[in-house]
Motif scaffolding. Sequence first.
Motif, PDB file in Angstrom:
ATOM      1  N   GLU A 141      10.714  34.590 -23.585  1.00 45.46           N
ATOM      2  CA  GLU A 141      11.235  35.419 -24.691  1.00 45.46           C
ATOM      3  C   GLU A 141      10.148  35.742 -25.711  1.00 45.46           C
ATOM      4  OE1 GLU A 141      15.942  34.200 -24.585  1.00 45.46           O
ATOM      5  OE2 GLU A 141      14.615  33.114 -25.950  1.00 45.46           O
ATOM      6  N   LYS A 196      17.019  41.246 -13.374  1.00 48.83           N
ATOM      7  CA  LYS A 196      16.422  40.010 -12.870  1.00 48.83           C
ATOM      8  C   LYS A 196      16.378  40.121 -11.345  1.00 48.83           C
ATOM      9  CE  LYS A 196      20.487  37.029 -12.313  1.00 48.83           C
ATOM     10  NZ  LYS A 196      21.551  38.042 -12.391  1.00 48.83           N
ATOM     11  N   LEU A 241      12.025  29.437 -20.746  1.00 50.52           N
ATOM     12  CA  LEU A 241      12.804  30.531 -21.336  1.00 50.52           C
ATOM     13  C   LEU A 241      12.214  30.936 -22.687  1.00 50.52           C
ATOM     14  CD1 LEU A 241      15.239  32.445 -21.515  1.00 50.52           C
ATOM     15  CD2 LEU A 241      16.593  30.526 -22.397  1.00 50.52           C
ATOM     16  N   GLN A 242      11.886  29.921 -23.497  1.00 46.99           N
ATOM     17  CA  GLN A 242      11.312  30.239 -24.813  1.00 46.99           C
ATOM     18  C   GLN A 242      10.014  31.028 -24.675  1.00 46.99           C
ATOM     19  OE1 GLN A 242      10.802  26.485 -26.750  1.00 46.99           O
ATOM     20  NE2 GLN A 242      12.998  26.254 -27.135  1.00 46.99           N
ATOM     21  N   ILE A 272      17.483  28.135 -13.037  1.00 43.16           N
ATOM     22  CA  ILE A 272      17.279  29.460 -13.646  1.00 43.16           C
ATOM     23  C   ILE A 272      18.602  29.897 -14.281  1.00 43.16           C
ATOM     24  CG2 ILE A 272      16.922  31.919 -13.098  1.00 43.16           C
ATOM     25  CD1 ILE A 272      14.778  31.052 -11.074  1.00 43.16           C
ATOM     26  N   SER A 286      19.645  27.306 -17.359  1.00 39.63           N
ATOM     27  CA  SER A 286      18.804  27.368 -18.556  1.00 39.63           C
ATOM     28  C   SER A 286      19.014  28.642 -19.361  1.00 39.63           C
ATOM     29  CB  SER A 286      17.336  27.312 -18.142  1.00 39.63           C
ATOM     30  OG  SER A 286      17.058  28.446 -17.332  1.00 39.63           O
ATOM     31  N   GLY A 287      19.675  29.622 -18.776  1.00 39.73           N
ATOM     32  CA  GLY A 287      19.850  30.893 -19.478  1.00 39.73           C
ATOM     33  C   GLY A 287      18.772  31.918 -19.113  1.00 39.73           C
ATOM     34  N   LEU A 288      17.822  31.503 -18.266  1.00 41.80           N
ATOM     35  CA  LEU A 288      16.763  32.453 -17.886  1.00 41.80           C
ATOM     36  C   LEU A 288      17.321  33.691 -17.182  1.00 41.80           C
ATOM     37  CD1 LEU A 288      14.064  29.982 -16.586  1.00 41.80           C
ATOM     38  CD2 LEU A 288      13.499  32.003 -17.940  1.00 41.80           C
ATOM     39  N   THR A 324      19.738  37.950 -18.985  1.00 39.73           N
ATOM     40  CA  THR A 324      18.788  38.811 -19.663  1.00 39.73           C
ATOM     41  C   THR A 324      19.380  40.209 -19.763  1.00 39.73           C
ATOM     42  OG1 THR A 324      16.616  39.834 -19.450  1.00 39.73           O
ATOM     43  CG2 THR A 324      17.601  39.037 -17.411  1.00 39.73           C
ATOM     44  N   ARG A 326      12.936  40.380 -15.484  1.00 42.50           N
ATOM     45  CA  ARG A 326      12.280  39.153 -15.014  1.00 42.50           C
ATOM     46  C   ARG A 326      12.261  39.082 -13.502  1.00 42.50           C
ATOM     47  NH1 ARG A 326      15.502  35.643 -19.511  1.00 42.50           N
ATOM     48  NH2 ARG A 326      14.386  36.561 -21.276  1.00 42.50           N
ATOM     49  N   TYR A 334      12.774  24.181 -17.976  1.00 48.83           N
ATOM     50  CA  TYR A 334      13.225  25.574 -17.832  1.00 48.83           C
ATOM     51  C   TYR A 334      13.557  26.169 -19.206  1.00 48.83           C
ATOM     52  CZ  TYR A 334      13.603  24.571 -12.823  1.00 48.83           C
ATOM     53  OH  TYR A 334      13.325  24.222 -11.526  1.00 48.83           O
ATOM     54  N   LYS A 335      14.020  25.295 -20.108  1.00 52.07           N
ATOM     55  CA  LYS A 335      14.284  25.761 -21.484  1.00 52.07           C
ATOM     56  C   LYS A 335      12.976  26.206 -22.124  1.00 52.07           C
ATOM     57  CE  LYS A 335      18.719  24.857 -22.216  1.00 52.07           C
ATOM     58  NZ  LYS A 335      19.630  25.993 -22.280  1.00 52.07           N
TER      59      LYS A 335
END
Length: 488
Positions: A102, A144, A98-99, A132, A135-137, A140, A114, A94-95
């Motif tokens: 972004e 979302k 996220l990358q 979600i 992971s920081g997703l 935002t 998102r 999930y990280k």
Amino acid sequence: MDSMTFVLFGATGDLAKRKIYPALYNLFVEGKIPASFSVIGMGRREVADEQFQSNVEQSIKDFSRHVNDDRAQMDQFLSAFRYSALNVNHPEDYKKLLQLAEQRENDLGIPGNRMFYLSVAPEFFDVIALNIRESGLAETKGWKRLIIEKPFGHDLESARELNDRLSRTFAEDEIYRIDHYLGKPMVQNLEALKFANPLLQGVWNNQYIANVQITASEIVGVEERAGYYDHSGAIRDMVQNHMLQVLMMAAMNKPEHVTAGQVRDEKSKVMQALRALDPSDIASSVVRGQYTSGEINGNAVPSYKEELGIAPDSQNDTFISARLWIDNEQWSGVPFYIRTGKRMKEKSTRIVVEFKQDSTDPYAAQGQPSEPNLLIIHVNPDEKVTLRLNSKDPLNNGQLETVLMNYNSEDKDVPEAYERLIFDALRGDSTFFAHWNEVELSWMWVQPVLEAFARGEVPLHTYAAGSYGPEASDQLLEEQGFTWWLDQ
Ligand code: BG6
């Protein structure tokens, strides 16, 4: 509509191929989504971006409403797609996601809106939602949202648990629970038929309506879904969601404004007024059935118990019909009948509204009684509205005959349910999604029925494949002097 990233879990699955990619493409071709958007697909397998894009293209060729030779347009569409392999239980995946999200947002210069779409088996819903968040997703600056497929729970308790878990990451107004029946044009049209026509609005109540019949019959059997279906049955697969949603749409009262909030409120009111079945009434109000072998369109088909992957002694229901009562001023005394089953005579989803007859009918006195007026809303496969009236037959000495007035929307190139629903979710319109209140109230009605089934209190009737279901289903109506209206 805002630019966004469409984050699709289950990107190599059947639903994605058949429904989601074609829907996105059709929206793109019609200019309904911004030219600059990003899609990140995820699945267990490693797939290169180029391969993913070519799979998406193939699914469009196979299943899309719009197919054209505009290569540049197709390339532009496909250039939005990236793939990221993901094991739903691995936080590091999930990280990575996220990358990638972004990076794509930066590259395209689009805001962090998102849309998370969970096109995966239900056992993964909560772990994905949790990751979600972790992971920081979900953090935002943009919006979302979550689109989630059915089944929403296996019973009342598991549905509540799932909802609790999801709501740790998403607020109710960020959750879009898909019930694809709510995306069907004629189900959506119920609202306009009732509320934009004083003619119908005036008679949409117990003073004029004798009964309402909602049918969703299918020709197909269990297909390749034995593992799921043999534990769900028609009661969970169709009744708890689609049938009750259609009932809400048919029975809801007029909102002051046709907004998502007010439509949902009115739908919830129907469910609140739906009479809970007392355990002692369940066997006389609900009919369960399972198909035996038979013939459909000239082809012999096996019994349910003989289908691949089904236990030979399965007690699962492939057919349900039921009589429901809505205890409010508008509907008191009007039975609502629902009926759904696999391997029935025809594929037909429709709502038949039978009107009461005039007790002072002057024609009856002359020996030629009129027939009940019917309003039939054909949902699938035809999309049309039929009104059955009594009229004089000039070729038969002015004897009464029934005539059908039809409005048929067949010649319009109507977007598919998924296309409409994804479009609505992307623009933040939740009118035709199932709100938690509705889902919970539906489970509350279904739960005692499930328990009565489990206690063996409701007999499992058989019906031949290719028929209209068990005879007991006809008796449900006969008790009030009605019959199922067929072939109108
Ligand atoms: C799905 C059910 O939700 O609806 C299936 O899981 C069923 O079992 C299908 O076949 C019916 O949908 P439609 O649009 O063909 O009426």
